[in-house]
Design a protein around this motif. Structure first.
Motif, PDB file in Angstrom:
ATOM      1  N   GLY A  10       0.813  -1.211   0.000  1.00 59.50           N
ATOM      2  CA  GLY A  10       0.000   0.000   0.000  1.00 59.50           C
ATOM      3  C   GLY A  10       0.839   1.249   0.000  1.00 59.50           C
ATOM      4  O   GLY A  10       2.015   1.234   0.368  1.00 59.50           O
ATOM      5  N   ARG A  12       0.234   5.789   0.346  1.00 61.86           N
ATOM      6  CA  ARG A  12      -0.661   6.942   0.337  1.00 61.86           C
ATOM      7  C   ARG A  12      -0.557   7.626  -1.033  1.00 61.86           C
ATOM      8  O   ARG A  12       0.524   7.661  -1.619  1.00 61.86           O
ATOM      9  N   LEU A  41      -2.954  -1.512  -2.614  1.00 66.17           N
ATOM     10  CA  LEU A  41      -3.902  -0.601  -1.990  1.00 66.17           C
ATOM     11  C   LEU A  41      -3.469   0.859  -2.077  1.00 66.17           C
ATOM     12  O   LEU A  41      -2.295   1.183  -1.895  1.00 66.17           O
ATOM     13  N   ALA A  43      -3.907   4.158  -0.171  1.00 69.37           N
ATOM     14  CA  ALA A  43      -4.336   4.520   1.190  1.00 69.37           C
ATOM     15  C   ALA A  43      -4.855   5.958   1.214  1.00 69.37           C
ATOM     16  O   ALA A  43      -4.256   6.846   1.807  1.00 69.37           O
ATOM     17  N   HIS A  46      -5.831   7.248   4.709  1.00 67.74           N
ATOM     18  CA  HIS A  46      -4.681   7.590   5.565  1.00 67.74           C
ATOM     19  C   HIS A  46      -4.213   9.038   5.361  1.00 67.74           C
ATOM     20  O   HIS A  46      -3.631   9.627   6.254  1.00 67.74           O
ATOM     21  N   TYR A 130      -3.840   5.248  13.095  1.00 75.49           N
ATOM     22  CA  TYR A 130      -3.276   4.979  11.757  1.00 75.49           C
ATOM     23  C   TYR A 130      -2.912   3.504  11.554  1.00 75.49           C
ATOM     24  O   TYR A 130      -3.315   2.878  10.574  1.00 75.49           O
ATOM     25  N   GLN A 134      -4.327   0.516   9.028  1.00 77.54           N
ATOM     26  CA  GLN A 134      -3.386  -0.239   8.190  1.00 77.54           C
ATOM     27  C   GLN A 134      -3.527  -1.748   8.440  1.00 77.54           C
ATOM     28  O   GLN A 134      -3.450  -2.553   7.509  1.00 77.54           O
ATOM     29  N   ASP A 137      -6.363  -2.859   6.524  1.00 77.73           N
ATOM     30  CA  ASP A 137      -5.999  -2.944   5.093  1.00 77.73           C
ATOM     31  C   ASP A 137      -5.348  -4.283   4.780  1.00 77.73           C
ATOM     32  O   ASP A 137      -5.632  -4.917   3.761  1.00 77.73           O
ATOM     33  N   GLN A 152       7.698   1.662   8.182  1.00 77.02           N
ATOM     34  CA  GLN A 152       6.381   1.047   8.285  1.00 77.02           C
ATOM     35  C   GLN A 152       6.392  -0.283   9.036  1.00 77.02           C
ATOM     36  O   GLN A 152       5.340  -0.848   9.325  1.00 77.02           O
TER      37      GLN A 152
HETATM   38  N1  TRP Z   1       1.250   3.564   5.809  1.00 73.09           N
HETATM   39  C1  TRP Z   1       1.782   3.223   4.525  1.00 73.09           C
HETATM   40  C2  TRP Z   1       2.787   4.302   4.098  1.00 73.09           C
HETATM   41  O1  TRP Z   1       2.672   5.421   4.474  1.00 73.09           O
HETATM   42  C3  TRP Z   1       0.705   3.119   3.501  1.00 73.09           C
HETATM   43  C4  TRP Z   1      -0.216   1.980   3.792  1.00 73.09           C
HETATM   44  C5  TRP Z   1      -1.524   2.044   4.167  1.00 73.09           C
HETATM   45  C6  TRP Z   1       0.114   0.598   3.709  1.00 73.09           C
HETATM   46  N2  TRP Z   1      -2.031   0.808   4.321  1.00 73.09           N
HETATM   47  C7  TRP Z   1      -1.071  -0.097   4.048  1.00 73.09           C
HETATM   48  C8  TRP Z   1       1.284  -0.085   3.406  1.00 73.09           C
HETATM   49  C9  TRP Z   1      -1.069  -1.494   4.079  1.00 73.09           C
HETATM   50  C10 TRP Z   1       1.253  -1.475   3.437  1.00 73.09           C
HETATM   51  C11 TRP Z   1       0.094  -2.168   3.773  1.00 73.09           C
HETATM   52  O2  TRP Z   1       3.687   4.006   3.363  1.00 73.09           O
END
Ligand code: TRP
Length: 326
Positions: A10, A12, A41, A43, A46, A130, A134, A137, A152
Motif C-alpha cells: 500500500g 498513500r 492498496l 491509502a 490515511h 493509523y 493499516q 488494510d 512502516q
Molecule cells: N502507511 C503506509 C505508508 O505510508 C501506507 C499503507 C496504508 C500501507 N495501508 C497499508 C502499506 C497497508 C502497506 C500495507 O507508506
C-alpha cells in the motif's frame, strides 16, 4: 489450490512518484509480481490523518497510478484499489480498534517521528489509530507478506498483534503477516534528507533528462572536493549513493576516479544523470499514454475495486461469524 502467498502492499496517494518511491517500493513490487499474488492498496483514507484538505486526493491518486502502471504493475493480475471505495475497511478498522490499547499506539515510533517531522502539536484520534486502519488494510485481504520500508515495520508489528489477539479471542481468521523490507536502503533526496514530495528534493520518474540534469547539477557532493583534480570521498557523496543504485556496474571505476581526482564532479554527475535516465526512460511512453487517458486509469482502479471488494466481503463474513455478529 492456492499456491502463491499473498502480498498486500500500500501507499498513500502522493501524486507523481519519485525515485525514492521507485527504489523503496515500486521496483520491488514489480519484481515480486510473479512470485506472489499481489493486492495494491491506495491509502486515501490515511491521507486524512495529517490533513483535512481533500481537494488533491483524486488527482494525486491518478498521477500515482500512472507511474505504477508505467513501471509495470499489471492490473490484470494485481488489483489496484482505493481504501475509501471499499466500506469493509472502515468496518474492520472499527472492530480492530477494540483490540488494541491507546498506550500501545502511543508507543508507535513512526507516529513519534511524524509528530516531530510535521510539527504536530496535538494528535488526532484517527492519527493515533493509523496503524489500526493499516492492520485492517492488510488483514481484510489476509495479506501474508507486506513489503514496506523500515518506517512502516512497526505498523506491521501492530498488525501481527491484532491478528493474534483476534484469532485467540474469536477464531483463526487471520494470517500473521510478515514484513518484507526492501533491499535498498532509503534513497536520499537532493538535499541529503529523505526524498519526499513535501521536502522539494525529489527526482520524479516522469522528469526528462534535462530536468534531472538541472536538479542533479545543484546537488552537493563532497564539500572538501573543491577543484576537479582534488581527491574526493565517495562515501560522503550524495551523488555517489545514486551512482551505487543506478550505475551499479561502474561503481569501482567511479570510486577510483573520484578518489584519485581523475573524475570531476561535473562529469560524475553527467554519468549519473545518464544512468538514472536509462533506468526510467523506458517508462516514459506508457506513462504519457496513461497521463493522457486518465479515464482509463480510473476504470482500471474501479475494476480493481470490484475484485478487491469480493475478497473484503468474504473476510468480513468470516469475521462476523467468528464474532457472532448478525
Ligand atoms: N502507511 C503506509 C505508508 O505510508 C501506507 C499503507 C496504508 C500501507 N495501508 C497499508 C502499506 C497497508 C502497506 C500495507 O507508506
Amino acid at each position: 489450490m492456492k499456491t502463491k502467498k499473498r502480498i498486500l502492499s500500500g501507499m498513500r496517494p502522493t501524486g507523481k512518484m519519485h525515485l525514492g518511491n521507485y527504489v523503496g517500493a515500486l521496483e520491488n513490487w514489480v519484481k515480486l509480481q510473479g512470485q506472489y499474488e499481489n493486492f495494491h492498496l491506495i491509502a486515501d483514507y490515511h491521507v486524512l490523518t495529517t490533513t483535512t484538505d481533500t481537494s488533491e486526493i483524486l488527482n494525486n491518486t491518478l498521477e500515482m497510478v500512472c507511474d505504477w502502471l508505467a513501471v509495470g504493475i499489471d492490473p490484470a493480475i494485481s488489483p489496484i484499489f482505493r481504501q475509501s471505495q471499499i466500506k469493509e475497511h472502515s468496518e474492520l478498522f472499527l472492530l480492530f480498534s477494540m483490540l488494541i490499547t491507546t498506550a500501545r499506539l502511543e508507543r508507535n515510533p513512526t507516529l513519534k517521528e511524524q509528530v516531530k517531522d510535521l510539527n504536530i502539536d496535538t494528535i488526532i484520534y484517527g492519527h493515533l489509530g493509523y496503524p489500526v486502519l493499516q492492520s485492517a488494510d492488510i488483514l481484510l485481504y489476509k495479506g501474508e507478506v507486506v513489503p514496506v520500508g523500515e518506517d512502516q515495520a512497526p505498523h506491521v508489528e501492530i498488525t501481527r498483534e491484532i491478528a493474534r489477539k483476534f484469532n485467540n479471542i474469536y477464531s483463526e481468521v487471520f494470517p500473521i503477516s510478515e514484513t518484507k523490507l526492501t533491499d535498498f536502503a532509503r534513497l536520499p533526496g537532493l538535499d541529503g534528507n529523505k526524498m519526499s514530495k513535501s521536502m522539494n528534493n525529489t527526482i520524479l520518474l516522469s522528469d526528462s533528462e534535462d530536468v534531472i540534469m538541472q536538479k542533479v547539477r545543484k546537488a552537493i557532493t563532497d564539500t572538501q572536493k573543491l577543484r576537479r583534480n582534488d581527491p574526493g570521498r565517495p562515501e560522503v557523496c550524495l551523488v555517489f549513493t545514486y551512482q551505487e543504485k543506478f550505475n551499479n556496474g561502474k561503481t569501482d571505476e567511479i570510486i577510483e576516479g573520484c578518489k584519485s581526482g581523475a573524475l570531476g564532479c561535473v562529469d560524475c554527475k553527467k554519468m549519473c544523470v545518464q544512468a538514472i535516465n536509462e533506468h526510467i526512460s523506458p517508462y516514459t511512453e506508457k506513462r504519457n499514454y496513461y497521463a493522457n487517458n486518465k479515464n482509463e486509469v480510473l476504470d482500471i482502479i474501479r475494476d480493481g475495486e470490484k475484485r478487491a471488494q469480493k475478497e473484503a466481503v468474504s473476510t468480513m463474513n468470516e469475521v462476523r461469524e467468528a464474532m457472532k455478529l448478525g
